[in-house]
Structure formats: structure tokens, C-alpha cells
Design a protein around this motif. Sequence first.
Motif, PDB file in Angstrom:
ATOM      1  N   TYR A   5       0.772  -1.293   0.000  1.00 34.75           N
ATOM      2  CA  TYR A   5      -0.134  -0.134   0.035  1.00 34.75           C
ATOM      3  C   TYR A   5       0.878   1.342  -0.088  1.00 34.75           C
ATOM      4  O   TYR A   5       0.513   2.449  -0.547  1.00 34.75           O
ATOM      5  CB  TYR A   5      -0.955  -0.123   1.387  1.00 34.75           C
ATOM      6  CG  TYR A   5      -2.102  -0.862   1.271  1.00 34.75           C
ATOM      7  CD1 TYR A   5      -2.343  -1.510   0.194  1.00 34.75           C
ATOM      8  CD2 TYR A   5      -2.872  -1.214   2.169  1.00 34.75           C
ATOM      9  CE1 TYR A   5      -3.440  -2.459  -0.061  1.00 34.75           C
ATOM     10  CE2 TYR A   5      -3.908  -2.172   2.139  1.00 34.75           C
ATOM     11  CZ  TYR A   5      -3.969  -2.560   0.967  1.00 34.75           C
ATOM     12  OH  TYR A   5      -5.263  -3.684   1.024  1.00 34.75           O
ATOM     13  N   ASN A   8       3.580   3.427  -3.428  1.00 38.89           N
ATOM     14  CA  ASN A   8       2.844   4.095  -4.504  1.00 38.89           C
ATOM     15  C   ASN A   8       3.317   5.533  -4.883  1.00 38.89           C
ATOM     16  O   ASN A   8       3.968   6.299  -4.189  1.00 38.89           O
ATOM     17  CB  ASN A   8       1.610   4.485  -3.430  1.00 38.89           C
ATOM     18  CG  ASN A   8       0.380   5.077  -4.215  1.00 38.89           C
ATOM     19  OD1 ASN A   8       0.495   6.159  -4.952  1.00 38.89           O
ATOM     20  ND2 ASN A   8      -0.540   3.939  -4.413  1.00 38.89           N
ATOM     21  N   TYR A  58      -3.598  11.047  -0.889  1.00 35.95           N
ATOM     22  CA  TYR A  58      -3.565   9.453  -0.683  1.00 35.95           C
ATOM     23  C   TYR A  58      -4.935   8.921  -0.193  1.00 35.95           C
ATOM     24  O   TYR A  58      -5.525   8.117  -0.909  1.00 35.95           O
ATOM     25  CB  TYR A  58      -2.379   8.977   0.087  1.00 35.95           C
ATOM     26  CG  TYR A  58      -2.342   7.460   0.237  1.00 35.95           C
ATOM     27  CD1 TYR A  58      -1.577   6.662  -0.684  1.00 35.95           C
ATOM     28  CD2 TYR A  58      -2.963   6.682   1.235  1.00 35.95           C
ATOM     29  CE1 TYR A  58      -1.489   5.312  -0.595  1.00 35.95           C
ATOM     30  CE2 TYR A  58      -2.992   5.547   1.216  1.00 35.95           C
ATOM     31  CZ  TYR A  58      -2.284   4.711   0.404  1.00 35.95           C
ATOM     32  OH  TYR A  58      -1.978   3.407   0.447  1.00 35.95           O
ATOM     33  N   LYS A  61      -7.742   9.380  -2.811  1.00 33.54           N
ATOM     34  CA  LYS A  61      -7.691   8.375  -4.210  1.00 33.54           C
ATOM     35  C   LYS A  61      -7.611   7.045  -3.672  1.00 33.54           C
ATOM     36  O   LYS A  61      -8.024   6.348  -4.649  1.00 33.54           O
ATOM     37  CB  LYS A  61      -6.183   8.945  -4.584  1.00 33.54           C
ATOM     38  CG  LYS A  61      -5.932   8.292  -6.158  1.00 33.54           C
ATOM     39  CD  LYS A  61      -4.877   8.730  -6.733  1.00 33.54           C
ATOM     40  CE  LYS A  61      -4.472   8.224  -8.297  1.00 33.54           C
ATOM     41  NZ  LYS A  61      -5.629   8.763  -9.121  1.00 33.54           N
ATOM     42  N   TYR A  62      -7.086   6.728  -2.571  1.00 35.49           N
ATOM     43  CA  TYR A  62      -7.226   5.356  -2.136  1.00 35.49           C
ATOM     44  C   TYR A  62      -7.947   4.985  -0.783  1.00 35.49           C
ATOM     45  O   TYR A  62      -7.089   4.720   0.126  1.00 35.49           O
ATOM     46  CB  TYR A  62      -5.751   4.601  -2.147  1.00 35.49           C
ATOM     47  CG  TYR A  62      -4.924   4.757  -3.251  1.00 35.49           C
ATOM     48  CD1 TYR A  62      -5.165   4.019  -4.302  1.00 35.49           C
ATOM     49  CD2 TYR A  62      -4.087   5.891  -3.697  1.00 35.49           C
ATOM     50  CE1 TYR A  62      -4.488   4.234  -5.560  1.00 35.49           C
ATOM     51  CE2 TYR A  62      -3.354   6.021  -4.654  1.00 35.49           C
ATOM     52  CZ  TYR A  62      -3.509   5.291  -5.760  1.00 35.49           C
ATOM     53  OH  TYR A  62      -2.920   5.321  -6.795  1.00 35.49           O
ATOM     54  N   LYS A  64      -9.885   2.779   0.060  1.00 37.10           N
ATOM     55  CA  LYS A  64     -10.063   1.501   0.686  1.00 37.10           C
ATOM     56  C   LYS A  64      -8.561   1.089   1.535  1.00 37.10           C
ATOM     57  O   LYS A  64      -8.727   0.564   2.488  1.00 37.10           O
ATOM     58  CB  LYS A  64     -10.136   0.634  -0.383  1.00 37.10           C
ATOM     59  CG  LYS A  64     -10.304  -0.945  -0.002  1.00 37.10           C
ATOM     60  CD  LYS A  64     -10.894  -1.730  -1.212  1.00 37.10           C
ATOM     61  CE  LYS A  64     -11.046  -3.241  -0.991  1.00 37.10           C
ATOM     62  NZ  LYS A  64      -9.952  -3.966  -1.282  1.00 37.10           N
ATOM     63  N   GLN A  65      -7.799   1.537   0.984  1.00 34.75           N
ATOM     64  CA  GLN A  65      -6.224   1.157   1.358  1.00 34.75           C
ATOM     65  C   GLN A  65      -6.076   1.716   2.719  1.00 34.75           C
ATOM     66  O   GLN A  65      -5.377   1.325   3.649  1.00 34.75           O
ATOM     67  CB  GLN A  65      -5.156   1.350   0.423  1.00 34.75           C
ATOM     68  CG  GLN A  65      -5.040   0.465  -0.725  1.00 34.75           C
ATOM     69  CD  GLN A  65      -6.046   0.876  -2.099  1.00 34.75           C
ATOM     70  OE1 GLN A  65      -6.919   1.497  -1.831  1.00 34.75           O
ATOM     71  NE2 GLN A  65      -5.591   0.502  -3.105  1.00 34.75           N
ATOM     72  N   TRP A  66      -6.563   3.302   2.548  1.00 32.91           N
ATOM     73  CA  TRP A  66      -6.553   3.956   3.892  1.00 32.91           C
ATOM     74  C   TRP A  66      -7.344   3.118   5.120  1.00 32.91           C
ATOM     75  O   TRP A  66      -6.695   2.968   6.202  1.00 32.91           O
ATOM     76  CB  TRP A  66      -7.013   4.874   3.551  1.00 32.91           C
ATOM     77  CG  TRP A  66      -7.203   6.129   4.834  1.00 32.91           C
ATOM     78  CD1 TRP A  66      -8.248   6.518   5.563  1.00 32.91           C
ATOM     79  CD2 TRP A  66      -6.241   6.646   5.812  1.00 32.91           C
ATOM     80  NE1 TRP A  66      -8.100   7.217   6.632  1.00 32.91           N
ATOM     81  CE2 TRP A  66      -6.744   7.161   6.977  1.00 32.91           C
ATOM     82  CE3 TRP A  66      -4.630   6.514   5.792  1.00 32.91           C
ATOM     83  CZ2 TRP A  66      -6.134   7.855   7.835  1.00 32.91           C
ATOM     84  CZ3 TRP A  66      -4.030   7.175   6.727  1.00 32.91           C
ATOM     85  CH2 TRP A  66      -4.742   7.747   7.676  1.00 32.91           C
TER      86      TRP A  66
END
Length: 259
Positions: A5, A8, A58, A61-62, A64-66
Motif C-alpha cells: 500500500y 505508491n 492519498y 485517491k485510495y 479502501k487502502q487507507w
Amino acid sequence: MFVLYYNNYVLTSTNRGIAAGEKKKLIQTGILGYFDQLNPYQKLRLKGTNRAGRTTKYLLKYPKQWQETISLYQDIDKLYKKIAPKYYKEQKKEYYKINKNLRIPKTNFTTITVNRNWRTATHTDKGDLNKGLSCIVCIGNKDYTGGYLGFPKQKVLVKMRPGDVIFMDSHQPHCNTEVDFGKKGVRFSLVCYIRELMKDYHYPVESQGETFYLTKEDYDKYQEKVRKQQERKKKQEEKRNREERLRKREEKKKELEKK
């Protein structure tokens, strides 16, 4: 999972100043969570406002990953409370002064700085909470040598390896020793902290799908600029309408004269 993750392109920067060792050097570093500095385009969108609480690129944009990495920051938070309860308590007081939309949930942090495979020059962190500590965790593999965390004034070196956590005063000069990552070495340092001025931002403003939180003073200035801008647009529209009406009258007059 966490390493994937953090590896990036969003987490790169040329704006780390003294810590990078030289100006405009591209390094693998970035900000997660919430921050209070604006780029020139954001300042323009906010009518010249210089600072505001905001969600980082971040996270936008992401998301779910967060969400999947928040548990790591919550584990670091538990260690902080256990190891340095006095500092933790003082920092928690500041945490609750911050708008809930600018806090990492169930932690004592607003912001995470992620650094990948780079050696910091001697520097002090700017903008972090004076009363609190920075919590640093190291993740990655062990295929590298060096990279000790150094405190020049205290003449202390700390060997940070994957899984290690340290709680430190980031306003003291600190740096890294030389490091050799070879071909396979990977090291991320995650720095968890509160931004000193984040408690001042409570007044939301929407701009192009993003929410920014301003101080009361900047919010009032922003609203006044919006009001004046709307007045100018209204006057311009009224002027165009008058001119259009005059044009139509002139055309009608000319048509009648021809008849």
C-alpha cells in the motif's frame, strides 16, 4: 500488505527541504491522513487562503487502502499510551480540540508521514505538536545495512529495524546514518503525529468535491470574497442584459425605418 500500500507513486515529493539534504530532490515520501498546508492551486481555489485543514491526496485517491491500514496506527497509538502516558495524555487534550473530520479515528494522531528507502539529513520537524511526541514505526525487510536514527545533540544512535517503534521529540535535531539498500532492501518509516495548528480549523468550505476546514478569520474573509465575486458577476450579467436589450431595440428601430 502494508508495504504494498505504501509503495505508491502518490507518496513521492520534491518538497522535503532540509530533511532531503538538497532542494527539489525527488524522494519517496508522502503524507497520509490530514494536513494543513495547501499547494498553489488549492490556495487559488480558496480565494488566497494560505492554510486549511484538509484530507490528503492519498486518502482521497485510495480510501479502501487507507481504511485497511488504520488498524496499524491504532496499534501504534496503544503502544504510545502504554509507554509514554504523560505525553499521551497531554496530546489527547489537543486531539479533542480538533475537528473530528481531521482526526485519525481511535488514535492520538492527525497525520502520518511515510518515508521509503531514503536517508534524512539532520533536521527538526516543523508544524508538529510541541507538547506531543512523534511515534515512528519501521516496516519492510532486513536486506539493508546502516540507516541508524541519530540524535546529534545527544550523540545517540538508534538501530531501527522492521517491527521497531520509537517515541521521540521530533523538534530535536535528528537524522539517519549512511544506509545501503543493495538490490532488495526495503525500509519504510511511518511517523505518526498531530499537526500543531490543526485545532484551529473548524469552518468547512466545499471546493471541487473536496472539503477544506478554515479558521474563523479565514472563513469570514473567504465568504466576503465569494460575496463580492457574486456581486461582480451579477453586475456583469445585468450589464450584458442591458446591452442586449439596447441592441434589440436598435435592430427593431432599423427595421421600422426600412419600412
